[in-house]
Design an enzyme around this catalytic site. Structure first.
Site, PDB file in Angstrom:
ATOM      1  N   ARG A 128      18.996 -26.044 -10.706  1.00 37.76           N
ATOM      2  CA  ARG A 128      19.840 -25.649  -9.579  1.00 37.76           C
ATOM      3  C   ARG A 128      20.200 -26.879  -8.757  1.00 37.76           C
ATOM      4  O   ARG A 128      19.318 -27.662  -8.387  1.00 37.76           O
ATOM      5  CB  ARG A 128      19.085 -24.654  -8.714  1.00 37.76           C
ATOM      6  N   ASP A 261      18.172 -11.291  -4.762  1.00 39.96           N
ATOM      7  CA  ASP A 261      17.847 -12.394  -3.841  1.00 39.96           C
ATOM      8  C   ASP A 261      16.546 -12.144  -3.072  1.00 39.96           C
ATOM      9  O   ASP A 261      16.279 -12.802  -2.068  1.00 39.96           O
ATOM     10  CB  ASP A 261      18.987 -12.701  -2.870  1.00 39.96           C
TER      11      ASP A 261
HETATM   12  C1  0GY Z   1      19.334 -17.854  -1.660  1.00 34.70           C
HETATM   13  C2  0GY Z   1      19.972 -18.281  -0.438  1.00 34.70           C
HETATM   14  C3  0GY Z   1      19.485 -19.133   0.482  1.00 34.70           C
HETATM   15  C4  0GY Z   1      18.359 -19.997   0.281  1.00 34.70           C
HETATM   16  C5  0GY Z   1      18.208 -20.778  -0.799  1.00 34.70           C
HETATM   17  O1  0GY Z   1      17.155 -22.381  -2.038  1.00 34.70           O
HETATM   18  C6  0GY Z   1      17.192 -21.803  -0.962  1.00 34.70           C
HETATM   19  O2  0GY Z   1      16.408 -22.070  -0.045  1.00 34.70           O
HETATM   20  O3  0GY Z   1      19.026 -20.653  -1.806  1.00 34.70           O
HETATM   21  C7  0GY Z   1      20.196 -19.261   1.752  1.00 34.70           C
HETATM   22  O4  0GY Z   1      19.562 -19.619   2.744  1.00 34.70           O
HETATM   23  O5  0GY Z   1      21.425 -18.989   1.772  1.00 34.70           O
HETATM   24  O6  0GY Z   1      19.984 -17.778  -2.693  1.00 34.70           O
HETATM   25  O7  0GY Z   1      18.139 -17.575  -1.643  1.00 34.70           O
END
Ligand code: 0GY
Length: 308
Positions: A128, A261
């Protein structure tokens, strides 16, 4: 029964929904929740020093209980920024999933080939790259491109997370990636703008011109302005997101994925009922065929190709 007990409250971040409803929508057999996380436990798997938020622990047992409660068969567990490039919590979850979970990792330039092989053995199938400024510090593009070239050899893909306003600037980098590319949360459109306005049209063009690009049609709760209200007794949650997600599913039926999510890090105003999120699916994938592609065929092709 979903075990949701938590050891502590997390200031500034809502705890996840305690008792998610049983969805009215029955997902097709073999459905995959293709975007979810595990966090901690922090005593065993500490959070990254460079993190921008501290989640509450969200265990593999709780994730697997939610999977069963919602009627799903498999999970794709995505490394979140709060664990940095320390993938141990996720790998631990994969190792206890009896083959029913695969993962997307965060990898740095100094990860060795042996490290990558260990991750592959555990079930990692992607890396990612996160471009959301509130979540991560800048990583040089050449470093990311070098990682992409290395993981391509393992047959992995790249998951990208960015905000819609940044797509124009990131376009050339994204289109130079050598692998399948999966966009998180439809590239975070501003759903108060028109679904056929310039911003979302750019994203549609991005997907149209680049057949290696897929998208998750996830996170209505993050994108919605109208929120989770039910209207006239009808399930009408996150209705302002529906035209965007439905357009994606109908235009690119073979390149869309869906995920809860869970445990919804960083939500400060509204925490979704995961059962209601599942009930959102038939609004955006309106036929059994589209639902099967979204929830079963597409994620299986990407994460469990050996079973297809
Ligand atoms: C998600 C969205 C969020 C967080 C992250 O990697 C992460 O900390 O992606 C967000 O804060 O929008 O996909 O979990």
């Amino acid at each position: 029964m979903v075990e949701t007990a938590r050891s502590e409250k997390t200031p500034g971040w809502l705890d996840w929904y305690e008792n998610p409803s049983k969805p009215r929508f029955k997902v097709p057999p073999g459905a995959v929740d293709a975007h979810c996380h595990v966090f901690g436990p922090k005593d065993k798997f500490p959070y990254a020093p460079e993190r921008k938020y501290t989640p509450c622990d969200a265990s593999k047992e709780q994730l697997f209980a939610l999977r069963d409660h919602l009627g799903f068969s498999r999970n794709v567990i995505v490394q979140a920024t709060c664990h940095g490039a320390d993938n141990r919590a996720m790998v631990d979850a994969l190792n206890h999933a009896h083959g029913r979970a695969r993962g997307v990792a965060t990898v740095r330039r100094d990860s060795s080939d042996a490290d990558l092989r260990v991750l592959h053995e555990a079930g990692i199938r992607g890396v990612r790259f996160n471009f959301v400024r509130r979540l991560v510090d800048f990583t040089p593009r050449e470093e990311l491109m070098e990682i992409a070239a290395r993981i391509e050899k393992l047959g992995w893909h790249v998951v990208i997370y960015f905000e819609a306003v940044d797509l124009a600037e990131l376009w050339d980098f994204f289109t130079a990636l050598p692998t399948t590319v999966v966009v998180d949360h439809m590239g975070r459109p501003d759903v108060s703008k028109a679904v056929d306005g310039p911003e979302f049209e750019r994203f549609i063009k991005f997907m149209t011109e680049n057949p290696n690009v897929w998208s998750k049609v996830s996170c209505p709760e993050r994108l919605s302005v109208s929120g989770p209200v039910a209207l006239n007794g009808e399930q009408n949650a996150y209705r302002d997101v529906v035209p965007f997600a439905r357009r994606m599913v109908e235009t690119f039926p073979d390149r869309v994925l869906w995920g809860t999510d869970w445990p919804h890090p960083n939500l400060k105003n509204h925490m979704p009922d995961d059962g209601l999120l599942v009930d959102f699916i038939p609004q955006i994938a309106t036929t059994p065929e589209l639902q099967r592609k979204l929830l079963v065929e597409n994620p299986m092709r990407l994460y469990w190709p050996e079973l297809c």
